[in-house]
Design a protein around this motif. Structure first.
Motif, PDB file in Angstrom:
ATOM      1  N   UNK A  85       0.774  -1.097  -0.009  1.00 46.46           N
ATOM      2  CA  UNK A  85      -0.071  -0.060  -0.038  1.00 46.46           C
ATOM      3  C   UNK A  85       1.016   1.152   0.074  1.00 46.46           C
ATOM      4  N   UNK A  86       0.344   2.321  -0.702  1.00 49.27           N
ATOM      5  CA  UNK A  86       1.055   3.486  -0.517  1.00 49.27           C
ATOM      6  C   UNK A  86       1.192   4.411   0.726  1.00 49.27           C
ATOM      7  N   UNK A  87       2.113   4.270   1.302  1.00 50.58           N
ATOM      8  CA  UNK A  87       1.896   4.922   2.970  1.00 50.58           C
ATOM      9  C   UNK A  87       1.252   6.206   2.917  1.00 50.58           C
ATOM     10  N   UNK A  88       1.593   7.175   1.759  1.00 53.32           N
ATOM     11  CA  UNK A  88       0.930   8.413   2.006  1.00 53.32           C
ATOM     12  C   UNK A  88      -0.423   8.391   1.500  1.00 53.32           C
ATOM     13  N   UNK A  89      -1.149   7.485   1.113  1.00 51.56           N
ATOM     14  CA  UNK A  89      -2.668   7.433   1.035  1.00 51.56           C
ATOM     15  C   UNK A  89      -3.480   6.729   1.730  1.00 51.56           C
ATOM     16  N   UNK A 104      -6.567   3.500  -6.507  1.00 51.52           N
ATOM     17  CA  UNK A 104      -5.381   3.878  -7.472  1.00 51.52           C
ATOM     18  C   UNK A 104      -5.522   3.213  -8.722  1.00 51.52           C
ATOM     19  N   UNK A 116      -4.718   5.548   7.487  1.00 50.46           N
ATOM     20  CA  UNK A 116      -3.504   5.216   6.589  1.00 50.46           C
ATOM     21  C   UNK A 116      -2.876   4.026   7.009  1.00 50.46           C
TER      22      UNK A 116
END
Lengths: 256, 271
Positions: free
Chosen positions: A101-105, A113, A145
């Motif tokens: 997972x993208x940590x900033x999303x 995505x 998050x």
């Protein structure tokens, strides 16, 4: 019990595929896949089973179009996934071993995505992502998050992300191997239900015989370097005794 | 008999206020100590060595309120920002080329390392010899002194991007622009902000040297005037203009960090 699929109607078609890492013939070269032939029919759930390092992930990457075969032909829905990489946008979805997972999303932004890549309108993206998160029991965690979610929850988000694009082909690389047995069991059952309900073609990589029997309606056992050692298909009507025989046969093949 | 019930919320509010005061106190304390030491010294030393901070305060106010003097501060700030922006754009482009091509990396890395070893004052001398225009000279000096750091920092950030995450994003077949927007930009943003913070301090020091030698306006030029007049209060007031600017920009960058990186997990145990 062997599956018969003609290459013309196969969702995934591998013909004499080999993959060599490093320069062919050089001392440092490594043959990960050796002359592999494999056809997967549409709607089939194939479990690719093999020991660690037998080339499962290399096959996976070639079907995903992330790696080019050294020789042979790979076709997904009749096209080359490596050469025609962009044409598969929204048609192949992947669930990786770790959630990635993208940590900033947030959870919902991660699910959105794939839909963003398809240029889906924002409202549609949000509705679809919300629907899949709810289906996977993550309602109420949309704005969390990744660091605030447990391992099982994160993997569910990654499954939701794969399903949200409504891709025909699902590729799964041991997606439950990092989870505890009870969470993995629950997610596995949910996953099989969703794949069947949505009529996906799925290739599921695993090194667990039990998981392969639980998930697949076809099991292909690979020996090193990736070459088919055993290929068996079954369905809901396959009896307990027959399944035990398959388990035992797979065990024998893997022991060699 | 009357019963007194504790008011829920009051102790919590008091604790919060106390904590806030403690945080504020700990961040202000170092400045208070320095101010007190200076002010104490001003009682015993001549005015041209340690002027009273009250004088310095009035001089600062004079700079703020005078249009021509404040224009000098603004021109220095613009020179810093233009130099940093130029170095960041060129450095970012070079870093992208270096990460894409090994040959470009092998060619550019030694040159940038060489540039890193050249003192800022040498670039000032080169600029004066090579160019005529004052503004271009200063821009050139600013870019050349901050370019290697920007390039190496962006390059490091690009190389440190997670291969797993990159592969995951690639599996959705993004266009180049979308790949940059959803993956590359957020992944390298922390390092870019750090690079700006580090280079901001460097740039504010270099710009003064550049203006000191080759400019007819700006904080550096004004500092030269104060030195010729032996006016310490003026020198301090002009220096403080740059310090205020750096503090304001650092604060803005920290604010961006706190907002943009709220996704980061915070461990209860500090390093």
């Amino acid at each position: 019990m062997r599956d018969t699929v003609t290459s013309a109607d196969a969702a995934i078609h591998l013909d004499k595929v080999s993959k060599i890492f490093g320069k062919e013939g050089a001392d440092a070269s490594y043959r990960a896949v050796d002359d592999l032939n494999l056809d997967v029919r549409p709607g089939q759930m194939l479990a690719l089973l093999g020991k660690t390092g037998c080339g499962k992930s290399t096959i996976f990457n070639m079907i995903a179009g992330l790696t080019e075969p050294t020789s042979g032909t790979v076709r997904v829905s009749g096209r080359d996934p490596f050469a025609d990489f962009d044409s598969f946008r929204g048609r192949i979805a992947i669930v990786f071993q770790n959630d990635r997972l993208l940590p900033w999303r947030t959870a919902i932004q991660n699910v959105e995505l794939g839909l963003e890549m398809l240029d889906a309108p924002a409202a549609e993206r949000r509705t679809t992502a919300q629907l899949w998160l709810t289906k996977l029991g993550l309602g109420g965690h949309e704005n969390d998050y990744p660091h605030a979610l447990s391992g099982g929850m994160r993997q569910r988000v990654s499954i939701a992300r794969a399903f949200a694009t409504n891709a025909n082909i699902l590729l799964c690389d041991e997606p439950f191997s990092a989870l505890d047995e009870s969470t993995a069991g629950r997610l596995r059952a949910e996953f099989v239900r969703l794949v069947k309900e949505n009529g996906k073609t799925a290739v599921f990589i695993t090194h667990s015989i039990s998981e392969a029997l639980e998930i697949g309606d076809r099991i292909v056992v690979l020996k090193r370097p990736a070459k088919i050692a055993y290929d068996v298909s079954f369905d809901g009507g396959t009896g307990r005794e027959e399944r035990e025989l398959i388990r035992s046969r797979i065990g024998d093949v893997l022991a060699v | 008999m009357s019963a007194t019930e504790p008011q829920a919320g009051s102790p919590a509010l008091a604790t919060m206020l106390f904590e806030a005061m403690k945080r504020l106190g700990s961040s202000v304390l170092p400045f208070v100590v320095v101010i007190l030491i200076w002010q104490f010294a001003s009682l015993f030393f001549p005015r041209f060595l340690f002027p009273s901070l009250i004088d310095v305060f009035w001089r600062c106010l004079e700079i703020f309120s005078s249009g021509t003097m404040f224009a000098d501060v603004l021109s220095t700030i613009l020179r810093i920002l233009a130099g940093l922006a130029g170095a960041f754009l060129i450095g970012g482009l070079l870093a992208l080329l270096m990460v894409r091509s090994r040959a470009v990396d092998k060619f550019l890395a030694p040159i940038l390392t060489l540039f890193q070893g050249i003192p800022a004052l040498s670039w000032v001398v080169f600029a004066i010899i090579w160019f005529h225009g004052v503004e271009f000279r200063i821009f050139f000096i600013m870019v050349m002194t901050t370019l290697p750091a920007f390039t190496f920092q962006v390059l490091g950030a690009l190389r440190a991007m997670s291969k797993d995450l990159m592969e995951m994003v690639f599996s959705f077949r993004p266009t180049r622009i979308k790949l940059f927007r959803v993956m590359i930009a957020p992944a390298i943003l922390p390092d870019i902000l750090t690079a700006w913070k580090v280079n901001l301090g460097n740039a504010s020091r270099v710009v003064v040297v550049a203006e000191l030698v080759g400019a007819t306006g700006g904080v550096g030029y004004q500092l030269l005037q104060q030195q010729q007049l032996f006016d310490m209060a003026g020198a301090l007031a002009w220096t403080l203009q740059l310090v205020f600017f750096v503090l304001i920009v650092q604060g803005a960058l920290t604010l961006i960090e706190n907002t943009a990186f709220r996704y980061r997990a915070v461990s209860e145990r500090a390093i």
